[in-house]
Every structure is written in structure tokens, then in C-alpha cells.
Design a protein around this motif. Sequence first.
Motif, mmCIF file in Angstrom:
data_model
loop_
_atom_site.group_PDB
_atom_site.id
_atom_site.type_symbol
_atom_site.label_atom_id
_atom_site.label_comp_id
_atom_site.label_asym_id
_atom_site.label_seq_id
_atom_site.Cartn_x
_atom_site.Cartn_y
_atom_site.Cartn_z
ATOM 1 N N SER A 237 -51.588 -1.053 -16.844
ATOM 2 C CA SER A 237 -51.783 -2.459 -17.193
ATOM 3 C C SER A 237 -52.415 -2.599 -18.576
ATOM 4 C CB SER A 237 -52.677 -3.143 -16.148
ATOM 5 O OG SER A 237 -54.020 -2.680 -16.243
ATOM 6 N N LYS A 238 -52.856 -1.455 -19.121
ATOM 7 C CA LYS A 238 -53.461 -1.467 -20.456
ATOM 8 C C LYS A 238 -52.657 -0.657 -21.473
ATOM 9 C CE LYS A 238 -58.097 -2.263 -18.661
ATOM 10 N NZ LYS A 238 -59.445 -1.705 -18.398
ATOM 11 N N VAL A 239 -52.211 0.529 -21.073
ATOM 12 C CA VAL A 239 -51.415 1.361 -21.982
ATOM 13 C C VAL A 239 -50.171 1.834 -21.234
ATOM 14 C CG1 VAL A 239 -51.380 3.362 -23.501
ATOM 15 C CG2 VAL A 239 -53.528 2.155 -23.113
ATOM 16 N N SER A 240 -49.015 1.529 -21.775
ATOM 17 C CA SER A 240 -47.761 1.969 -21.147
ATOM 18 C C SER A 240 -47.040 2.937 -22.064
ATOM 19 C CB SER A 240 -46.862 0.766 -20.847
ATOM 20 O OG SER A 240 -46.432 0.145 -22.051
ATOM 21 N N PHE A 241 -46.193 3.761 -21.456
ATOM 22 C CA PHE A 241 -45.394 4.740 -22.185
ATOM 23 C C PHE A 241 -43.943 4.628 -21.707
ATOM 24 C CE2 PHE A 241 -49.719 6.253 -22.208
ATOM 25 C CZ PHE A 241 -49.897 6.785 -23.484
ATOM 26 N N PRO A 242 -43.247 3.564 -22.113
ATOM 27 C CA PRO A 242 -41.882 3.335 -21.624
ATOM 28 C C PRO A 242 -40.908 4.438 -22.053
ATOM 29 C CG PRO A 242 -42.769 1.396 -22.761
ATOM 30 C CD PRO A 242 -43.682 2.532 -23.042
ATOM 31 N N TRP A 243 -39.885 4.634 -21.234
ATOM 32 C CA TRP A 243 -38.759 5.481 -21.618
ATOM 33 C C TRP A 243 -37.796 4.647 -22.452
ATOM 34 C CZ3 TRP A 243 -36.782 8.364 -16.597
ATOM 35 C CH2 TRP A 243 -37.788 9.210 -16.110
ATOM 36 N N THR A 244 -37.109 5.306 -23.368
ATOM 37 C CA THR A 244 -36.055 4.632 -24.134
ATOM 38 C C THR A 244 -34.870 5.569 -24.307
ATOM 39 O OG1 THR A 244 -36.772 5.371 -26.337
ATOM 40 C CG2 THR A 244 -37.802 3.373 -25.469
ATOM 41 N N MET A 245 -33.711 4.986 -24.627
ATOM 42 C CA MET A 245 -32.539 5.759 -25.016
ATOM 43 C C MET A 245 -32.030 5.152 -26.318
ATOM 44 S SD MET A 245 -29.146 6.339 -25.528
ATOM 45 C CE MET A 245 -28.355 4.819 -24.999
ATOM 46 N N ILE A 246 -32.003 5.973 -27.361
ATOM 47 C CA ILE A 246 -31.537 5.509 -28.661
ATOM 48 C C ILE A 246 -30.278 6.269 -29.041
ATOM 49 C CG2 ILE A 246 -32.946 7.164 -29.989
ATOM 50 C CD1 ILE A 246 -33.406 4.833 -32.027
ATOM 51 N N ASP A 247 -29.366 5.563 -29.696
ATOM 52 C CA ASP A 247 -28.113 6.206 -30.093
ATOM 53 C C ASP A 247 -27.587 5.526 -31.347
ATOM 54 O OD1 ASP A 247 -25.866 7.785 -30.117
ATOM 55 O OD2 ASP A 247 -24.806 6.681 -28.554
ATOM 56 N N LYS A 248 -27.712 6.210 -32.466
ATOM 57 C CA LYS A 248 -27.154 5.738 -33.734
ATOM 58 C C LYS A 248 -27.178 6.922 -34.694
ATOM 59 C CE LYS A 248 -27.581 2.161 -37.318
ATOM 60 N NZ LYS A 248 -26.321 1.413 -37.031
ATOM 61 N N ILE A 249 -26.056 7.170 -35.351
ATOM 62 C CA ILE A 249 -25.985 8.286 -36.294
ATOM 63 C C ILE A 249 -26.355 7.783 -37.684
ATOM 64 C CG2 ILE A 249 -24.491 10.027 -37.348
ATOM 65 C CD1 ILE A 249 -22.794 9.940 -34.780
ATOM 66 N N THR A 250 -27.378 8.403 -38.274
ATOM 67 C CA THR A 250 -27.821 8.059 -39.630
ATOM 68 C C THR A 250 -27.893 9.347 -40.445
ATOM 69 O OG1 THR A 250 -30.125 8.186 -38.888
ATOM 70 C CG2 THR A 250 -29.122 6.011 -38.955
ATOM 71 N N PRO A 251 -26.763 9.763 -41.011
ATOM 72 C CA PRO A 251 -26.747 11.013 -41.769
ATOM 73 C C PRO A 251 -27.624 10.935 -43.022
ATOM 74 C CG PRO A 251 -24.520 10.189 -41.342
ATOM 75 C CD PRO A 251 -25.471 9.101 -41.016
ATOM 76 N N ARG A 252 -27.855 12.083 -43.611
ATOM 77 C CA ARG A 252 -28.585 12.141 -44.866
ATOM 78 C C ARG A 252 -27.891 11.247 -45.894
ATOM 79 N NH1 ARG A 252 -29.920 17.636 -48.326
ATOM 80 N NH2 ARG A 252 -28.121 17.075 -49.584
ATOM 81 N N PRO A 253 -28.651 10.540 -46.746
ATOM 82 C CA PRO A 253 -28.026 9.702 -47.773
ATOM 83 C C PRO A 253 -26.937 10.455 -48.535
ATOM 84 C CG PRO A 253 -30.389 9.339 -47.759
ATOM 85 C CD PRO A 253 -30.121 10.459 -46.795
ATOM 86 N N ASP A 254 -25.753 9.865 -48.563
ATOM 87 C CA ASP A 254 -24.572 10.555 -49.078
ATOM 88 C C ASP A 254 -24.303 10.181 -50.540
ATOM 89 O OD1 ASP A 254 -21.312 10.556 -49.289
ATOM 90 O OD2 ASP A 254 -22.048 12.143 -47.987
ATOM 91 N N SER A 255 -23.847 11.158 -51.306
ATOM 92 C CA SER A 255 -23.603 10.926 -52.732
ATOM 93 C C SER A 255 -22.480 9.907 -52.950
ATOM 94 C CB SER A 255 -23.263 12.250 -53.434
ATOM 95 O OG SER A 255 -22.124 12.859 -52.838
ATOM 96 N N LYS A 256 -21.505 9.869 -52.025
ATOM 97 C CA LYS A 256 -20.407 8.893 -52.159
ATOM 98 C C LYS A 256 -20.940 7.471 -52.003
ATOM 99 C CE LYS A 256 -17.772 10.671 -48.914
ATOM 100 N NZ LYS A 256 -18.513 11.887 -48.558
ATOM 101 N N VAL A 257 -21.891 7.316 -51.100
ATOM 102 C CA VAL A 257 -22.506 6.004 -50.909
ATOM 103 C C VAL A 257 -23.371 5.650 -52.124
ATOM 104 C CG1 VAL A 257 -24.115 4.677 -49.485
ATOM 105 C CG2 VAL A 257 -22.454 6.206 -48.403
ATOM 106 N N GLU A 258 -24.083 6.630 -52.622
ATOM 107 C CA GLU A 258 -24.894 6.404 -53.819
ATOM 108 C C GLU A 258 -24.030 5.893 -54.970
ATOM 109 O OE1 GLU A 258 -27.705 8.891 -56.978
ATOM 110 O OE2 GLU A 258 -27.246 9.774 -55.016
ATOM 111 N N LYS A 259 -22.821 6.441 -55.104
ATOM 112 C CA LYS A 259 -21.922 6.011 -56.182
ATOM 113 C C LYS A 259 -21.478 4.560 -55.985
ATOM 114 C CE LYS A 259 -17.823 7.330 -58.819
ATOM 115 N NZ LYS A 259 -17.386 5.924 -58.996
ATOM 116 N N ILE A 260 -21.215 4.173 -54.739
ATOM 117 C CA ILE A 260 -20.831 2.788 -54.455
ATOM 118 C C ILE A 260 -21.928 1.840 -54.947
ATOM 119 C CG2 ILE A 260 -20.451 1.101 -52.609
ATOM 120 C CD1 ILE A 260 -19.133 3.372 -50.991
#
Length: 535
Positions: A237-260
Motif C-alpha cells: 500500500s506504500k511501495v509497489s513493484f509492478p510487473w511490465t512487458m515492454i516491446d519496441k526495437i530501438t537500434p543504435r542511432p544509424d548513419s543513414k538516419v543521421e544523413k536524413i
Amino acid sequence: MKLTKEGIKSSEWAEKGYSLPKFDFDKVQKATKEAPFWIHFGAGNIFRAFQANVVQELLNKGVLDAGLVVAEGYDYEIIEKMYKPHDNIGALVTLKSTGSVEKTVVASIMESLTADSENEADWARLCEIFRNPSLQMVTFTITEKGYLLKNAAGVMMPGVEDDFAAGPVLPKSYIGKVVTLLHERFANGELPVAMVSMDNCSHNGDKLYAAVREFAEEWENRGVCKPGFLAYINDESKVSFPWTMIDKITPRPDSKVEKILADDGIEQLEPVITSKKTYVAPFVNAEEVQYLVIEDKFPNGRPELEKAGLYFTDRATVDKVEKMKVCTCLNPLHTFLAVSGCLLGYTLIADEMKDEDLLRLVKRLGYEEGLPVVVDPGIIKPKNFIDEVVNIRIPNPFMPDTPQRIACDTSQKLSIRFGETIKGYLARKELSVDSFEVIPLVEALWLRYLMGVGDDGKAFELSPDPLLNDVCPVVANVKLGEKFDVHATVEPLLKRKEIFGVDLYEAGLGAKVEAYFEKLTAGVGAVRNTLKSIS
């Protein structure tokens, strides 16, 4: 065009097709300073691409009136060299499966701090935030390793023993810092808060709780904290530790995107590689699909994040979604593509989805072999999830993911990604493992992969895996095109439940895996021929 508070006021941003913040920045910053509601630990790409963008969407809609605070407790240079020079503002480039991009200027992060107890100003501000009754949630993307107090050899991680001894004073370890700040909240009225791991690992809330509890127990046993701290940690009732499920791919910043972005006229896009080898840039690139499912357990209330597409539910449903993703609808498909891709010489997962043989077998693995034992979590339909994986996510040409990266640690993945499906079939009378073709094929492909020889007969380097020295000798004497005693060679390995989740012979699949392995080793081109032979 500059990614700064003043720079984004230029009309050029809209002209170049960027979505911009629609809220009053100064007003939101003032509200965040006075009444912070969400602080996040872990200033990496997933946070900037996902959580920060969710908050921006809700600020734009008027659902929220305060923004985010981010703290980095491992690599302080991320804050000093990337966040602060850009006023905590970044560009998000969403990579569409169609080959187009969506560009957003994200300015929802109102404050960035180093979680460094030796940085007097930042540490004082963190303590102030944790004392504030307004704080509702503390979230984390610090990787699964971030919750470990001991390494694999059982040795305490750096700083932990010192923090145990000293108590909640000038902590050195990551979790020590978090628990010291939580103790600050306890000491100022036992204020409620949700401690929410958003790291991509099963039952993540339990991992965070276990680390926090161990600190609280040590401190109370040693008498170095305020009495009652452990009871506070254990009171949901004071401190909770919920479970979560996360799903998203975030690759390293790409040079092709940097050029855009550079072609659009954005200045100062150069990435920074910190002394701790973190690669950060003023922009992040990410896939369009995202999921965040959260156990709805917030003792101090919570923001209406569901209005930006997040899911709030009970713990059992979070677990079902996690198992749907990891055991059936996504991760097993990735592992099949990883080992087969390495053998066939692919260097991009997306390109494998253009291969008729691989695409046919990926679909069979997901829809025909996996789907029958998936427990429908209700909030996300398993078939729809696989549809997205097969038709949008894996084929995305912008995703620079490689079979070689996904093949890392395969020995640690097989039991979860395939063993659970095998167990599901064995537990149901109306299902039979005799119908499996792709699952035993994947097990055999892994054996073939361990030989370190591609389908073209040329050697390749195996991806890192803690069991390579244990399992590679099993197939070390197998040569392409040469006869060998298949059963005698692979039986000791296929019986290992800790690797496959089951004894494959007891499960009725050992002979089929052996037969596939024999076909896969028949000579150069045998992998391709075997794939073609399965309809």
C-alpha cells in the motif's frame, strides 16, 4: 536548425515535416519542477524513443501538465554531453516498414540529472524529488544486469558491500543509489510510490524488488537506517513493484538516419562515444510498433498513460503477454531466423523475410506450431501480434538487426522459446508433437550452426554464448558430406533439459532432430535443400 529550446522555435522544422511539441514548455517545466510525478532511471534510446514520446503525446493532448525527469546512474556523460547541450530535446525518427520515416522533435524531458552522490547539486535535487508527495512512479530501463547485486561467480558488484556497510549515505552502486533515495522518501513520511521496472526481462518487478529488499534487510540488520524501512518496502500500500512487458526495437542511432536529418539542415548531429563506450546521438531511431503492458498497482495514483496506447492490467495478464511474446509469437521466430541466417550467409534479418523458404517456415512456426498453445491474454490477440511480427516488424528494411546478434546466447534461449511450446503440446491430449516440423528443425539447425561452417562450406565466427566450450565439442568431428553415427554423436546433448527445456527423446522429438541434423550435414547446400523439403 538546432535541437535546443530556442532552436526548435524556427519555422523550418514544420516545413521539413517534423512533428513538434504543442505545449507551453516554460509552463510545463515549472509544473515539473514544483510537482514531479515521474522520474526515470536509464537515459538510453528506449526511454527517449518510447516513454518520452508517450509523455509528449499526452502533453500535446492536455492529458498531462508536467513532464519527465530522467536520471542516469551508470554513464554520467550521457547527461553531460548529450542531454544538457540540447536542453534535453531530441529527435525521434520512426522507421516505417513501408520504407518511409516519421520525424518528431521530443521535448517532454524537463530535467536531466546524474544519479551521482558526489555531484552535490544533482544529488540534492534527486533527494528533493523523492521527498515530494507528488511523485507517483519511479521507472527503470537499466538492463537486467542493473538489478544484480552479485556477479555470476557470486562476488558482490562494485560498491555494493560499501553501500551495505555505510547505509543510505553517499551510495556508490546503482541499486544503492535507488534505495538511498527510496529511504529518503520513507524518512519523510513513508510516502507511497510505484517502483516500475520497464526492462525487457520476465517478471522484472520481482528482480527490482529483490535487490531493493536485500539492501533494506542489510541496513536494518546492521542498524544503519531508520527502523521500519524494511516494513515500508514490504507494504504494497506504500511501495509497489509492478510487473511490465515492454516491446519496441530501438537500434543504435544509424548513419543513414543521421544523413536524413543532416540533409534537412539539423546541426550538431555528431554522436558521442563515452568513456564507458556508450554510443549516443541527439536523435534516436526506432520501429513503429510498440507495446508496454503494466500491472496496475500504483499506491500514489498514476497518470492516464492508457490514453497514449499503454495497457494497464493485472499481474496474471502481464505474465500471459510476456509468455505470448517470448515463448511463441516473436522470440522463437527470431531464433529460427538467427541460426538459419548465419548458416545461409545473411547479414540482415529483414532480408531473410524475402527468402521464400524462410518466410514459409517462419509462418508455420508461428501460426501452426506455436499458436495452438498460446494462452490468449485478452488485451492483445496472439494472431494479430504474429501478423504484425511477420508482416511489419521483422521485414522492416530500416531495422539494422542481424542474425549474428540475435544468435548470441542461443543455448540460454532454447528452453524458453521452444521448450515451453513442447511442454504445452505434451500437456494436451488433442495436440501431438508428431505434427512439429519447424521446432525440431530449429534444434537441428542449432547443432549445425555449432559446427561454425556455413551452407557454402566456408567457416564463420560463432556469436558469443556461455556454453560454446561445452556444446561445440559435441559436433567437432562432424564433417560435411561424411557419414557419422548421428545418435551416438548428439544424444548426450539432446537429453539436456537445462538447454532444451525437456529431454528431447522423452518428449518424442529426439529421432526427428537427429534425422534433420543428418540431412543438414549431407554436404554443401544441404541446409537450403532441407529447408526446401519442408512444405
